[in-house]
Design an enzyme around this catalytic site. Structure first.
Site, PDB file in Angstrom:
ATOM      1  N   LYS A  12       0.837  -1.206   0.000  1.00  0.00           N
ATOM      2  CA  LYS A  12       0.000   0.000   0.000  1.00  0.00           C
ATOM      3  C   LYS A  12       0.872   1.256   0.000  1.00  0.00           C
ATOM      4  O   LYS A  12       0.611   2.211  -0.733  1.00  0.00           O
ATOM      5  CB  LYS A  12      -0.921   0.000   1.227  1.00  0.00           C
ATOM      6  CG  LYS A  12      -2.097  -0.947   1.077  1.00  0.00           C
ATOM      7  CD  LYS A  12      -2.844  -1.191   2.384  1.00  0.00           C
ATOM      8  CE  LYS A  12      -3.889  -2.271   2.181  1.00  0.00           C
ATOM      9  NZ  LYS A  12      -4.507  -2.763   3.418  1.00  0.00           N
ATOM     10  N   GLN A  72      -4.521  -1.337   9.651  1.00  0.00           N
ATOM     11  CA  GLN A  72      -4.476  -2.681   9.054  1.00  0.00           C
ATOM     12  C   GLN A  72      -5.075  -3.708  10.014  1.00  0.00           C
ATOM     13  O   GLN A  72      -4.674  -3.777  11.171  1.00  0.00           O
ATOM     14  CB  GLN A  72      -3.012  -3.031   8.711  1.00  0.00           C
ATOM     15  CG  GLN A  72      -2.841  -4.358   8.020  1.00  0.00           C
ATOM     16  CD  GLN A  72      -3.473  -4.390   6.620  1.00  0.00           C
ATOM     17  OE1 GLN A  72      -3.294  -3.481   5.820  1.00  0.00           O
ATOM     18  NE2 GLN A  72      -4.216  -5.446   6.333  1.00  0.00           N
ATOM     19  N   ASP A 121     -11.109   3.246   4.143  1.00  0.00           N
ATOM     20  CA  ASP A 121     -11.508   1.836   4.067  1.00  0.00           C
ATOM     21  C   ASP A 121     -13.031   1.688   4.044  1.00  0.00           C
ATOM     22  O   ASP A 121     -13.545   0.628   3.694  1.00  0.00           O
ATOM     23  CB  ASP A 121     -10.983   1.081   5.301  1.00  0.00           C
ATOM     24  CG  ASP A 121      -9.802   0.178   4.965  1.00  0.00           C
ATOM     25  OD1 ASP A 121      -9.588  -0.107   3.771  1.00  0.00           O
ATOM     26  OD2 ASP A 121      -9.111  -0.236   5.909  1.00  0.00           O
TER      27      ASP A 121
END
Ligand code: NAD
Length: 296
Positions: free
Chosen positions: A54, A98, A121
């Site tokens: 990422k 994460q 997200d």
């Protein structure tokens, strides 16, 4: 029929190029780069790979990548303090924590602490609610990527029968919401669904997000249907000690019946990071009071 292969890798590559091309105008009007902060807690090897990739993709798109690594033993209070600091940092447009987090940390509390306008997200309940009522917000990256592939293939989705297999908050539920917004007739199937093969046989669009290798068989697929396989499952490979990735759909069988299908790997997988970059760029524009970049 031999299905067309939906090349998610190529689509994601083109999307990343469009994102990269839109960044300089943002920098010119604001004097700063869009910034994505990624927080990793602990040493989980798969998470380390995701976080690295990422960060690399963020920088390649011309954006700023801010990485925070906390020790496995970090407390929930420490993580919440970091999220609070990132919420207040004007150079941070997107915050991604994460998952999974170590067991002693409550994931829901951490996600709830993220500023919904930086929640790239799309996991915050405020963004889930915005999606449900059709308000502007952030949509989880994987299902939004699936929708992009479907629209690219089919154009207008109105009136089509769609079956989503899986009801997770990350994939299945938001996918169903997106398809309802597109005026599909949506069925959500899950572990307690009766006669799953018959349910799938009705569908013009099949989205499989189950996590069970090759569970969906070729004779479940309506001829000509478009099949989006979200599953990523590692199974023993041909040679001893080797593994390979397969989806939730029995690809070879389904490809003989479907109109189009995503392969695994190279289908949905590459879309997730590309959409994360897209959401970050969009978050940056909204935070600066600019119109959403076009064509993303
Ligand atoms: P999850 O485990 O949270 O949810 C799985 C869903 O499948 C559940 O809702 C369950 O009801 C349903 N299910 C389980 N067994 C079933 C059965 N026998 N019949 C019908 N439904 C059944 O998983 P998730 O997070 O939604 O992920 C699903 C898959 O997608 C996994 O393989 C995951 O690795 C993959 N995934 C891929 C990406 C990507 O970037 N491509 C992103 C997220 C998840």
């Amino acid at each position: 029929m031999i299905a067309a292969i939906i090349d998610g890798k190529a689509f994601a590559g083109a999307l990343r190029e469009r994102i990269g091309a839109a960044v300089p105008a943002f920098v010119a009007s604001t004097g700063r780069k869009p910034g994505l902060a990624v927080v990793l807690v602990g040493e989980d090897p798969a998470s380390q790979v995701y976080v690295r990739s990422k960060g690399k993709s963020t920088v390649e798109a011309g954006m700023a990548s801010i990485e925070h690594r906390l020790d496995d033993s970090a407390s929930q209070a420490e993580l919440l303090a970091l999220v609070d600091q990132l919420n207040r940092d004007p150079g941070v447009d997107g915050i991604l924590v994460q998952l999974p987090l170590p067991k002693h940390i409550d994931e829901a509390s951490v996600i709830a602490a993220i500023d919904p306008d930086k929640d790239v997200d799309g996991f915050h309940v405020v963004n889930a609610g915005r999606l449900a009522v059709g308000a502007e917000g952030f949509v989880p990256c994987t299902p939004l990527g699936c929708l992009m592939l479907l629209k690219d293939r089919l154009g207008d989705l109105a009136g089509l029968d769609a079956v989503v297999i899986g009801r997770s908050n990350i994939v299945g539920k938001p996918m169903a919401q997106l398809l309802i917004q597109q005026s599909c007739t949506v069925t959500v199937a899950h572990s307690r669904t009766k006669n799953l093969p018959d349910v799938v046989r009705r569908a013009d669009i099949v989205v499989a997000a189950v996590g069970r290798p090759e569970m969906i068989r070729g004779d479940w697929i309506k001829p000509g249907a478009v099949v989006i396989d979200v599953g990523i499952n590692r199974v023993p490979g041909a040679e001893p000690g080797k593994t390979r990735l397969v989806g939730d759909v029995a690809y070879a069988e389904a490809a003989e019946v479907a109109g189009a299908i995503t392969p695994v790997p190279g289908g949905v997988g590459p879309m997730t990071i590309a959409v994360l970059l897209r959401n970050t760029l969009v978050a940056a524009h909204r935070r600066e009071g600019l119109a959403d970049p076009v064509g993303l």
